[in-house]
Design a protein around this motif. Structure first.
Motif, PDB file in Angstrom:
ATOM      1  N   PRO A  63       0.765  -1.131  -0.004  1.00 21.05           N
ATOM      2  CA  PRO A  63      -0.105  -0.037  -0.223  1.00 21.05           C
ATOM      3  C   PRO A  63       0.930   1.324   0.020  1.00 21.05           C
ATOM      4  CG  PRO A  63      -0.681  -1.517   1.673  1.00 21.05           C
ATOM      5  CD  PRO A  63       0.419  -2.269   1.268  1.00 21.05           C
ATOM      6  N   GLY A  64       0.623   2.155  -0.949  1.00 21.61           N
ATOM      7  CA  GLY A  64       1.150   3.398  -0.852  1.00 21.61           C
ATOM      8  C   GLY A  64       2.530   3.415  -1.706  1.00 21.61           C
ATOM      9  N   SER A  65       2.968   2.376  -2.378  1.00 21.00           N
ATOM     10  CA  SER A  65       4.169   2.164  -3.078  1.00 21.00           C
ATOM     11  C   SER A  65       3.715   1.882  -4.558  1.00 21.00           C
ATOM     12  CB  SER A  65       4.963   0.705  -2.633  1.00 21.00           C
ATOM     13  OG  SER A  65       5.762   0.596  -3.621  1.00 21.00           O
ATOM     14  N   ASP A  66       4.478   2.389  -5.677  1.00 21.42           N
ATOM     15  CA  ASP A  66       4.138   2.179  -6.972  1.00 21.42           C
ATOM     16  C   ASP A  66       5.424   1.364  -7.607  1.00 21.42           C
ATOM     17  OD1 ASP A  66       6.409   4.043  -6.975  1.00 21.42           O
ATOM     18  OD2 ASP A  66       5.200   5.465  -8.211  1.00 21.42           O
ATOM     19  N   ARG A  67       6.216   0.577  -6.724  1.00 17.21           N
ATOM     20  CA  ARG A  67       7.155  -0.310  -7.083  1.00 17.21           C
ATOM     21  C   ARG A  67       6.603  -1.336  -7.989  1.00 17.21           C
ATOM     22  NH1 ARG A  67      11.830  -2.245  -2.851  1.00 17.21           N
ATOM     23  NH2 ARG A  67      12.438  -3.380  -4.723  1.00 17.21           N
ATOM     24  N   ILE A  68       7.184  -1.324  -9.292  1.00 20.04           N
ATOM     25  CA  ILE A  68       6.520  -2.328 -10.299  1.00 20.04           C
ATOM     26  C   ILE A  68       7.328  -3.610 -10.161  1.00 20.04           C
ATOM     27  CG2 ILE A  68       5.727  -0.619 -12.060  1.00 20.04           C
ATOM     28  CD1 ILE A  68       8.237  -1.263 -13.592  1.00 20.04           C
ATOM     29  N   ASP A  69       8.423  -3.514  -9.274  1.00 19.41           N
ATOM     30  CA  ASP A  69       9.205  -4.863  -9.138  1.00 19.41           C
ATOM     31  C   ASP A  69       8.644  -5.593  -7.922  1.00 19.41           C
ATOM     32  OD1 ASP A  69      10.196  -3.127  -7.265  1.00 19.41           O
ATOM     33  OD2 ASP A  69      12.136  -3.592  -7.588  1.00 19.41           O
ATOM     34  N   SER A  70       7.565  -5.153  -7.439  1.00 15.56           N
ATOM     35  CA  SER A  70       7.194  -5.698  -6.270  1.00 15.56           C
ATOM     36  C   SER A  70       6.025  -6.680  -6.189  1.00 15.56           C
ATOM     37  CB  SER A  70       6.781  -4.409  -5.113  1.00 15.56           C
ATOM     38  OG  SER A  70       6.480  -5.030  -3.744  1.00 15.56           O
ATOM     39  N   TRP A  71       6.285  -7.677  -5.545  1.00 15.53           N
ATOM     40  CA  TRP A  71       5.133  -8.664  -5.303  1.00 15.53           C
ATOM     41  C   TRP A  71       4.789  -9.050  -3.861  1.00 15.53           C
ATOM     42  CZ3 TRP A  71       4.092 -12.376  -9.667  1.00 15.53           C
ATOM     43  CH2 TRP A  71       4.668 -11.725 -10.952  1.00 15.53           C
ATOM     44  N   ARG A  72       3.515  -9.792  -3.844  1.00 18.08           N
ATOM     45  CA  ARG A  72       2.840  -9.802  -2.582  1.00 18.08           C
ATOM     46  C   ARG A  72       2.637 -11.348  -2.136  1.00 18.08           C
ATOM     47  NH1 ARG A  72      -3.057  -7.695  -0.246  1.00 18.08           N
ATOM     48  NH2 ARG A  72      -2.676  -8.569   1.961  1.00 18.08           N
ATOM     49  N   LEU A  73       3.554 -11.676  -1.066  1.00 10.63           N
ATOM     50  CA  LEU A  73       3.106 -13.148  -0.871  1.00 10.63           C
ATOM     51  C   LEU A  73       1.687 -13.316   0.119  1.00 10.63           C
ATOM     52  CD1 LEU A  73       4.449 -16.279  -0.523  1.00 10.63           C
ATOM     53  CD2 LEU A  73       5.637 -15.285   1.416  1.00 10.63           C
ATOM     54  N   ARG A  74       1.162 -14.359   0.022  1.00 14.47           N
ATOM     55  CA  ARG A  74      -0.253 -14.489   0.560  1.00 14.47           C
ATOM     56  C   ARG A  74      -0.776 -16.029   0.752  1.00 14.47           C
ATOM     57  NH1 ARG A  74      -5.393 -10.398  -0.447  1.00 14.47           N
ATOM     58  NH2 ARG A  74      -5.976 -10.372   1.794  1.00 14.47           N
ATOM     59  N   GLY A  75      -1.491 -16.133   1.554  1.00 19.84           N
ATOM     60  CA  GLY A  75      -2.053 -17.463   1.744  1.00 19.84           C
ATOM     61  C   GLY A  75      -1.145 -18.539   1.904  1.00 19.84           C
ATOM     62  N   MET A  76      -0.164 -18.540   2.720  1.00 17.33           N
ATOM     63  CA  MET A  76       0.652 -19.571   2.983  1.00 17.33           C
ATOM     64  C   MET A  76       0.065 -20.334   4.283  1.00 17.33           C
ATOM     65  SD  MET A  76       4.816 -18.886   2.999  1.00 17.33           S
ATOM     66  CE  MET A  76       4.571 -20.726   3.240  1.00 17.33           C
ATOM     67  N   ALA A  77       0.036 -21.745   4.043  1.00 14.96           N
ATOM     68  CA  ALA A  77      -0.627 -22.519   4.948  1.00 14.96           C
ATOM     69  C   ALA A  77      -0.081 -24.050   4.727  1.00 14.96           C
ATOM     70  CB  ALA A  77      -2.181 -22.390   5.056  1.00 14.96           C
ATOM     71  N   THR A  78       0.170 -24.660   5.775  1.00 12.50           N
ATOM     72  CA  THR A  78       0.384 -26.075   5.813  1.00 12.50           C
ATOM     73  C   THR A  78      -0.637 -26.619   6.647  1.00 12.50           C
ATOM     74  OG1 THR A  78       2.649 -25.790   5.430  1.00 12.50           O
ATOM     75  CG2 THR A  78       2.220 -27.900   6.427  1.00 12.50           C
ATOM     76  N   LEU A  79      -1.170 -28.068   6.214  1.00 11.31           N
ATOM     77  CA  LEU A  79      -1.938 -28.541   6.978  1.00 11.31           C
ATOM     78  C   LEU A  79      -1.117 -28.883   8.447  1.00 11.31           C
ATOM     79  CD1 LEU A  79      -3.426 -31.250   4.647  1.00 11.31           C
ATOM     80  CD2 LEU A  79      -4.671 -29.285   5.712  1.00 11.31           C
ATOM     81  N   PRO A  80      -1.841 -28.733   9.670  1.00 14.92           N
ATOM     82  CA  PRO A  80      -1.279 -28.752  10.755  1.00 14.92           C
ATOM     83  C   PRO A  80      -0.521 -30.054  11.274  1.00 14.92           C
ATOM     84  CG  PRO A  80      -3.607 -28.059  11.146  1.00 14.92           C
ATOM     85  CD  PRO A  80      -3.328 -28.450   9.908  1.00 14.92           C
ATOM     86  N   GLU A  81      -1.003 -31.364  10.859  1.00 16.80           N
ATOM     87  CA  GLU A  81      -0.281 -32.581  10.893  1.00 16.80           C
ATOM     88  C   GLU A  81       0.946 -32.629   9.976  1.00 16.80           C
ATOM     89  OE1 GLU A  81      -3.331 -31.967   9.943  1.00 16.80           O
ATOM     90  OE2 GLU A  81      -3.869 -33.175   8.273  1.00 16.80           O
ATOM     91  N   CYS A  82       1.153 -31.566   9.328  1.00 12.71           N
ATOM     92  CA  CYS A  82       2.493 -31.782   8.163  1.00 12.71           C
ATOM     93  C   CYS A  82       3.350 -30.677   8.417  1.00 12.71           C
ATOM     94  CB  CYS A  82       1.965 -31.997   6.963  1.00 12.71           C
ATOM     95  SG  CYS A  82       0.871 -33.326   6.349  1.00 12.71           S
ATOM     96  N   ARG A  83       3.225 -29.997   9.583  1.00  7.22           N
ATOM     97  CA  ARG A  83       4.196 -28.742   9.642  1.00  7.22           C
ATOM     98  C   ARG A  83       5.377 -29.279  10.021  1.00  7.22           C
ATOM     99  NH1 ARG A  83      -0.464 -25.035  12.232  1.00  7.22           N
ATOM    100  NH2 ARG A  83      -1.645 -24.737  10.344  1.00  7.22           N
ATOM    101  N   GLY A  84       6.420 -28.490   9.873  1.00  4.43           N
ATOM    102  CA  GLY A  84       7.906 -28.849  10.220  1.00  4.43           C
ATOM    103  C   GLY A  84       8.550 -29.777   9.316  1.00  4.43           C
ATOM    104  N   GLY A  85       7.866 -30.375   8.145  1.00  3.33           N
ATOM    105  CA  GLY A  85       8.484 -31.249   7.098  1.00  3.33           C
ATOM    106  C   GLY A  85       9.036 -30.514   5.949  1.00  3.33           C
ATOM    107  N   GLY A  86       9.066 -29.284   5.885  1.00  5.62           N
ATOM    108  CA  GLY A  86       9.706 -28.467   4.981  1.00  5.62           C
ATOM    109  C   GLY A  86       8.809 -28.155   3.517  1.00  5.62           C
ATOM    110  N   TYR A  87       7.334 -28.395   3.874  1.00  5.21           N
ATOM    111  CA  TYR A  87       6.493 -28.218   2.752  1.00  5.21           C
ATOM    112  C   TYR A  87       5.933 -26.413   2.661  1.00  5.21           C
ATOM    113  CZ  TYR A  87       5.564 -33.304   3.490  1.00  5.21           C
ATOM    114  OH  TYR A  87       5.938 -34.415   3.410  1.00  5.21           O
ATOM    115  N   GLY A  88       5.934 -25.711   3.533  1.00  3.68           N
ATOM    116  CA  GLY A  88       6.094 -24.369   3.723  1.00  3.68           C
ATOM    117  C   GLY A  88       7.183 -23.748   3.004  1.00  3.68           C
TER     118      GLY A  88
END
Ligand SMILES: CC(C)(COP(=O)(O)OP(=O)(O)OC[C@H]1O[C@@H](n2cnc3c(N)ncnc32)[C@H](O)[C@@H]1OP(=O)(O)O)[C@@H](O)C(=O)NCCC(=O)NCCS
Length: 146
Positions: A63-88
């Motif tokens: 927000p407030g930036s016009d950087r055209i080289d900028s990207w947004r990371l969103r919606g990162m999620a790992t199933l609880p039983e699979c966390r810590g396994g390197g999937y994220g």
């Protein structure tokens, strides 16, 4: 671990997005603005052919930036039983690779506070003060220069 990561269509990620990130919504309500943009990419990690982790990346400046080289990371999620396994990590790296392949040089996200140490491991740094997103909880803006 027998993990693989690949780009998938947006409808495929919605079940994990809903279950992990938006349990108070229905799956149908879990679209995010920009999900359908041509440059947006959705990645998923699989364990023995079962989807266990997701992440999405959008060509969208902070927000407030016009950087055209900028990207947004969103919606990162790992199933609880699979966390810590390197999937994220596998999904995050796929997003970083995608941005690099498009000539992007900056990634930002609204990181849930409990996930801040995860992003810090990969070079993201916090910007500014903690803030609250209703129904979800405390967050920091984080960023990385590629
Ligand atoms: C954040 C999240 C996506 C990480 O996914 P993951 O599949 O567990 O990540 P990885 O297994 O690749 O983790 C890599 C390393 O970071 C560590 N790590 C993962 N999450 C961490 C956290 N929140 N704090 C500290 N370390 C963390 C792991 O233990 C692992 O360490 P190791 O390599 O020494 O074993 C997952 O914890 C999650 O879905 N959390 C709930 C939803 C959420 O907060 N998403 C982020 C929204 S901004």
């Amino acid at each position: 671990m027998n993990a693989s990561v690949r780009q998938v269509a947006q409808p495929e990620i919605k079940a994990i997005r809903q279950a992990v990130l938006r349990p108070y919504l229905s799956v149908a309500e879990c679209d995010l603005p920009g999900d359908e943009w041509p440059e947006t990419a959705h990645f998923a990690a699989f364990s023995d052919n079962m989807m266990v982790s997701i992440a999405s990346i959008y060509h969208e400046p902070p927000p407030g930036s016009d950087r055209i080289d900028s990207w947004r990371l969103r919606g990162m999620a790992t199933l609880p039983e699979c966390r810590g396994g390197g999937y994220g990590t596998a999904c995050l790296q796929a997003c970083l690779d995608h941005v690099r392949s498009k000539g992007g040089q900056h990634i930002w996200c609204n990181a849930r506070t409990p996930a801040v140490p995860f992003y810090e491991r990969y070079g993201f740094r916090r910007i500014g003060e903690e803030f609250e997103i209703p129904k979800i909880g405390p967050h920091y803006v984080m960023e990385i220069e590629l």
